[in-house]
Scaffold this motif. Structure first.
Motif: not given
Length: 441
Positions: A404-427
């Motif tokens: 995700i080029p519009v974010k710093y590296g800490i948001k570029n998660l490696k090895r995605i296992g689960t994806m979910s969506f919400s209206d509240v900030r997730p962890g």
């Protein structure tokens, strides 16, 4: 120094040889600076607002009061400033004609205002090089803006040291005028000679008392803010509550100014690094299972299980851009995969994409990020399965990672296992440890 509470990247190098490291290890040891980048950045961006407001009020006051006339350099100020320097070095005996401020002071006090403006614009260019790409380009690019920002910081340190030294050399009366705001000069008039010394002494005592009390309050407030009391009542996301509150306010500003039409600068393939730097192995301790699938939790409670081959069947996209780490380093790298927005459209996840946040978690649940949907739906965000045209290696998140080029590296998660969506900030792993939640560029 607040932002350098981790291993800094500021040095002068020629090839692989480092000539100067501006902050060597002995500085951290001598001043007992802890290596806390997240906390340092949080305080940096808090004090940024305080210094900006202070500078703005100073400029407005100087302009409205008319005192700018005593500060702006005159026609011959640069010539006279040289004479002042020679006098201060005891090379020349006599000074040129003096006003309230001499020529050197006029230049220095005007320059510091220009420098403050420079720090603001270079800081914005570094902090949000994508959202303010026009400003970043105007300053010569991201790297040049960083150099300019750092040079200005060194300039402030030199200004402070020279200014304090000059005040001390000038004597008690000059030092008192700096603190008290009034100057005592010799006057031959009778009414001046009869001016009560008690009034002068009282004003001096009040001014220095206010300075002392203000200094103690500032020091006490700093100790209180970083003291052990917050460890028992009020550490939120790795930061004291007041600091986290201001950090969240900065996040809201960042989200407000985000524009999905701003594209990250791209580069030709020949500029991409052959050995792509990696930082951290969170979520990568165990090898992925052969039957790995991406689990997408839908709004209705059902779960989509999507294989890597299915993701590879989507239109393939490449991006070569400057990957930026929050620690201060960056590297042009080449990635390939499916655009996140194409993934959403293909699997008809539009209802989920209408929510505010997406959560991505590694299969072992040890690393997780929360990202605002406008950023993750950006046209350059990839579900990435290639680097430099080859399959992702394990250390870069095989079989699937986020780019995700519009974010710093800490948001570029490696090895995605689960994806979910919400209206509240997730962890978010790093936000819980003091970093900005938004972490956007």
């Amino acid at each position: 120094m607040l932002i350098y509470w981790a291993n800094d990247e500021y040095a002068i190098t020629v090839g692989d040889y480092q000539i100067i490291n501006f902050f060597p290890k002995w500085i951290y040891s001598f001043f007992r600076f802890p290596h806390r980048l997240a906390e340092g950045m949080a305080y940096h961006f808090i004090f940024m607002w305080l210094f900006m407001m202070n500078g703005f009020l100073y400029v407005v006051f100087t302009a409205l009061s008319g005192q700018w006339r005593q500060l702006v350099p005159k026609k011959h100020s640069f010539k006279e400033a040289w004479q002042v320097l020679l006098h201060d070095l005891h090379i020349k005996r006599f000074l040129p004609p003096q006003d309230k401020y001499n020529a050197a002071q006029r230049i220095a006090y005007s320059a510091i205002i220009v420098m403050g403006f420079g720090s603001v614009i270079t800081g914005i260019a570094i902090y949000k090089p994508v959202q303010f790409n026009w400003l970043c380009n105007l300053l010569g690019g991201y790297h040049m803006a960083r150099i300019e920002h750092f040079i200005l910081t060194i300039g402030y340190m030199l200004f402070f040291l020279v200014h304090v030294t000059q005040v001390i050399i000038a004597g008690w009366n000059n030092f008192r005028s700096v603190v008290a705001g009034f100057e005592i000069v010799e006057d031959t008039k009778e009414h001046a000679k009869s001016a009560p010394q008690k009034i002068i002494n009282r004003r001096t005592w009040i001014s220095f008392s206010v300075l002392g009390v203000g200094t103690l309050l500032a020091w006490g407030g700093w100790k209180w803010l970083r003291g052990s009391a917050w460890e028992k009542r009020g550490v939120t996301g790795g930061l004291p509550k007041p600091v986290r509150g201001l950090s969240n306010a900065n996040d809201q500003v960042a989200e407000t100014i985000f524009n999905s039409n701003r594209l990250v600068k791209t580069y030709p393939k020949n500029l991409a690094a052959r050995n792509v730097r990696r930082n951290g192995t969170l979520g990568l301790k165990n090898d992925p299972e052969k039957d790995w699938t991406l689990n997408v939790e839908k709004k209705n409670g059902s779960v989509l299980q999507i294989s890597l081959d299915e993701i590879k069947s989507l239109p393939r996209t490449e991006i070569i851009y400057d990957f930026k780490c929050i620690e201060g380093w960056d590297q042009v790298s080449h990635w390939g995969g499916a655009r996140f927005c194409d993934f959403i459209d293909h699997y008809k996840l539009n209802e989920e994409a209408a929510m505010k946040y997406v959560s991505l978690v590694t299969p072992d649940k040890k690393y997780f990020v929360g990202i605002d949907l406008p950023s993750v739906m950006h046209s350059q965000t990839l579900l990435c399965y290639e680097v430099n045209g080859q399959q992702l290696p394990l250390v870069h998140g095989y079989p699937l990672r986020l780019i995700i080029p519009v974010k710093y590296g800490i948001k570029n998660l490696k090895r995605i296992g689960t994806m979910s969506f919400s209206d509240v900030r997730p962890g978010d792993y790093w936000a819980q440890r003091g970093y900005d939640y938004h972490s956007g560029l």
